[in-house]
Design an enzyme around this catalytic site. Structure first.
Site, PDB file in Angstrom:
ATOM      1  N   LYS A 173       0.856  -1.197   0.000  1.00  0.00           N
ATOM      2  CA  LYS A 173       0.000   0.000   0.000  1.00  0.00           C
ATOM      3  C   LYS A 173       0.884   1.236   0.000  1.00  0.00           C
ATOM      4  CE  LYS A 173      -2.136   2.484   3.148  1.00  0.00           C
ATOM      5  NZ  LYS A 173      -1.898   3.801   2.504  1.00  0.00           N
ATOM      6  N   GLU A 247       9.058   0.340  11.345  1.00  0.00           N
ATOM      7  CA  GLU A 247      10.134   1.329  11.158  1.00  0.00           C
ATOM      8  C   GLU A 247       9.500   2.691  11.344  1.00  0.00           C
ATOM      9  OE1 GLU A 247      13.231   0.801  10.807  1.00  0.00           O
ATOM     10  OE2 GLU A 247      13.263  -1.333  10.370  1.00  0.00           O
ATOM     11  N   CYS A 281      13.496   9.754   8.236  1.00  0.00           N
ATOM     12  CA  CYS A 281      13.374   9.182   9.586  1.00  0.00           C
ATOM     13  C   CYS A 281      14.683   9.278  10.346  1.00  0.00           C
ATOM     14  CB  CYS A 281      12.918   7.736   9.482  1.00  0.00           C
ATOM     15  SG  CYS A 281      13.976   6.771   8.411  1.00  0.00           S
ATOM     16  N   GLU A 379       9.589  14.794  16.838  1.00  0.00           N
ATOM     17  CA  GLU A 379      10.064  14.673  15.454  1.00  0.00           C
ATOM     18  C   GLU A 379       9.360  15.738  14.607  1.00  0.00           C
ATOM     19  OE1 GLU A 379       8.649  11.392  12.979  1.00  0.00           O
ATOM     20  OE2 GLU A 379      10.703  11.108  12.292  1.00  0.00           O
TER      21      GLU A 379
END
Ligand code: NAD
Length: 487
Positions: A173, A247, A281, A379
Site C-alpha cells: 500500500k 520502522e 526518519c 520529530e
C-alpha cells in the site's frame, strides 16, 4: 490530468474512486490517484493468498525466485530516470536525490535476488536414536507492506525484496501522499514476469490501511510511518495475531565534540538534516555540540543553511525543495513557533515563505536555554535543526539518550576511545561515527523504543519473513511398539 491505476492479481485496475494528487511545488492538482476501497484491498489480499499457495510461485525454486528479483532490479535501474521524475513530481523530493536514491534501490533488489537461495535451514544433532530432525525456513505467507510518502520506492524495496526472496507474496500500500512512483513500479513487476498476485500495489488512506491490516489472510505487517499509526497497526494485528515489523520516526542526536573536524561535521550535519527537506526518519535533528565549539559550529551551520539553493524540485541545481504536503509544512511552522515561545532562539529560517508550493526554509533553533522545547523533543519531519550545548561527555550521552526514540545517531570526534564509549552508551539502532546517513542493503536498519522494532536490510530482514518448521523423521524400519502392551 494523468490517471493512475491499481495493480491487483497481475492486472491493472481502474478504481471506482479517485483522489487528486497535488504537485508540492505549485500546490496544484496534477494527477488522479486510485483510492482503494475495502473490496479492492480484499481482492488484493485474496490474490496474494492464492498466489502464495499456488504452484506458479510456491513451486519455484529459490534460485528461480532470485532470478525474477534480479530481472526486477535491472528493470528498476533502467526505469530509474522515469521513476525519479515521477517521485519528484508527486512528492516534491528534489531530482538530485530521487535520481541517486532510485538507482540505488536497484541494488536492494539485487542484494535480495542473490540472497534468495541462501536462506538455509538447519540439521539438529538430536538426543534420540533413529531420528533425523531438521529445520525448514518457510515463508510466513501474505505480507502487507505499508509505506509513508517519503522515499516510497526505497521503503518498499526493503520490504518487497526480502519478502519475495523468502517466498512470501505481497500487498503493497503506497501512501495516499505521492503514490505515483509506486503505482508506476507495479508496471516493472508485471514486466519482470512475477506470477499474478505475487505482488499487488494499491493506494489509499487510513481506511485502506485498516482493511489491509485487519485482513485475516495477512500473516505479516511490514510498516514504515509514524508511531501513532503504528499503535493502530499493532492493535489491528491483534485481530489475526499477525507479525509486525515497525520502522518509525526518530529524534536522532548528532553529537560534535571539540576535537572533531568541524568543517566535516558541519557538512555532514547539513546533509543529515536538510536532505529530503528534512523528511527523513534518520534526520540528525538534534545537534548536540560541546560548548567550547558551539559558536564555531553555529556559524558554519548558519552560513551553509543560508547558502542552500531552494527551488523547483525538478531542477538539478536545487538543493532543498518543497515539503510533500501543506499539512506537513503547517505542522512544522507550528512546532517552530511553539519552540520559540518555549525559549528557543531563532538562528535562521523559521518563516513560511509567500508564494505557491509547500516550501519551508532550512531552519536552525538554538535551544541551549530551552532543552525541553518541542523542536528538541518531537520529530519535526522537516528542515528544522535544534542545537543544544553540552560540557562533558557524560552530559552528551545523557542528552543523546533523553528521547523516547532510538533510531539513529552520529558522533563526531577524533578520539578513538571516546568514540567507542559513545558507541556503547548510545541507545539507538544505528551509530554513525565521523559520518552520517550512510545506508546499504547489506547493513541492517531499524530502531527501538518509539522508533519501532524489527530490522530492514541484510539477512535479518529476509529471515523475518520466514517461520521455522521442525521436521522429525524416524529412520528405523522396526514397527512402533503398541504403547498399551506392558513389556
Ligand atoms: P503515517 O504513519 O501517517 O502514514 C504511513 C502510512 O500508514 C501511510 O501509507 C498511511 O496511509 C498508512 N496509514 C495511516 N493510518 C493507517 C491505519 N490506521 N492503518 C493502516 N495504515 C494506516 O506516516 P507519515 O506521516 O506518512 O510518514 C512520516 C513518518 O514515517 C515519520 O514519523 C517518519 O519518521 C516515519 N518514517 C520512518 C522510516 C524508518 O525507516 N524508520 C522511514 C521513513 C519515514
Amino acid at each position: 490530468m494523468d490517471r493512475f491505476q491499481h495493480y491487483i492479481d497481475g492486472e491493472f485496475h481502474t478504481a471506482s474512486a479517485h483522489f487528486a494528487s497535488l504537485d508540492p511545488a505549485t500546490g496544484q492538482p496534477w494527477a488522479e490517484m486510485p483510492d482503494a476501497s475495502a473490496a479492492d484491498v480484499n481482492r488484493a489480499v485474496e490474490a496474494a493468498h492464492r498466489a502464495f499457495l499456488g504452484r506458479a510461485w510456491s513451486g519455484l525454486t529459490a534460485s528461480a525466485r532470485g532470478k525474477l528479483l534480479m530481472r526486477l532490479a535491472d528493470l528498476v535501474q533502467a526505469a530509474a530516470p522515469r521513476l525519479a521524475a515521477l517521485e519528484t513530481r508527486d512528492t516534491g523530493k528534489i531530482i538530485r536525490e530521487t535520481s541517486a536514491q532510485i538507482a540505488y534501490v536497484a541494488e536492494y533488489y539485487r542484494y535480495y535476488a542473490g540472497l534468495a537461495d541462501k536462506i538455509e535451514g538447519a540439521h539438529l544433532p538430536i538426543d534420540k536414536p533413529d531420528m533425523e530432525v531438521w529445520l525448514r525456513r518457510e515463508p510466513v505467507g501474505v505480507v502487507a507492506a505499508i509505506v509513508p510518502w517519503n522515499s516510497q520506492l526505497f521503503l518498499s524495496a526493503v520490504k518487497v525484496g526480502p519478502a519475495l526472496a523468502a517466498g512470501c507474496t505481497v500487498v503493497l500500500k503506497a501512501s495516499e501522499d505521492g503514490p505515483a512512483p509506486l503505482l508506476e513500479f507495479a508496471k516493472l513487476v508485471h514486466e519482470a514476469g512475477f506470477p499474478p498476485g505475487v505482488v499487488n500495489v494499491l493506494t489509499g488512506g487510513p481506511e485502506a490501511g485498516k482493511a489491509l491490516t485487519t485482513h485475516p489472510k495477512v500473516a505479516h505487517i511490514a510498516f514504515t510511518g509514524g508511531p501513532e499509526t503504528a499503535r493502530h497497526i499493532v492493535r489491528a494485528s491483534a485481530e489475526n495475531l499477525s507479525k509486525t515489523s515497525l520502522e518509525l520516526g526518530g529524534k536522532s542526536p548528532f553529537i560534535v565534540f571539540d576535537d572533531a573536524d568541524l568543517d566535516s561535521a558541519a557538512n555532514a550535519q547539513v546533509a543529515g538534516i536538510f536532505a529530503a527537506t528534512g523528511q527523513s526518519c534518520v534526520a540528525g535533528s538534534r545537534h548536540l555540540v560541546q560548548r567550547t565549539v558551539k559558536d564555531a559550529m553555529l556559524a558554519r551551520l548558519k552560513a551553509k543553511a543560508e547558502a542552500v539553493t531552494i527551488g523547483a524540485p525538478d531542477q538539478m541545481t536545487t538543493e532543498v525543495g518543497p515539503l510533500c504536503t501543506r499539512r506537513q509544512r503547517d505542522r512544522i511552522q507550528a512546532l517552530v513557533d511553539a519552540s520559540i515561545a518555549a525559549g528557543a532562539r531563532l538562528v535562521t529560517g523559521g518563516k513560511t515563505p509567500e508564494g505557491p508550493g509547500f516550501y519551508y526554509p532550512p531552519t536552525i533553533l538554538d535551544c541551549t536555554d530551552a532543552p525541553h522545547a518541542p523542536a528538541v523533543q518531537q520529530e519535526c519531519f522537516g528542515p528544522v535543526l535544534s542545537v543544544v550545548a553540552f560540557d562533558t561527555e557524560e552530559q552528551a550521552l545523557e542528552m543523546a539518550n533523553d528521547t523516547a526514540y532510538g533510531l539513529a545517531s552520529g558522533v563526531f570526534t577524533r578520539s578513538l576511545t571516546r568514540a567507542h564509549r559513545m558507541i556503547r552508551g548510545i541507545r539507538a539502532g544505528i551509530v554513525w561515527v565521523n559520518t552520517y546517513r550512510a545506508v546499504s542493503p547489506i547493513a541492517p536498519f531499524g530502531g527501538h523504543g518509539l522508533s519501532g522494532h524489527g530490522r530492514e536490510g541484510g539477512m535479518a530482514a529476509a529471515l523475518d519473513y520466514t517461520t521455522v518448521k521442525t521436521v522429525w523423521l524416524r529412520t528405523s524400519d522396526d514397527p512402533i511398539p503398541d504403547p498399551f502392551v506392558m513389556r
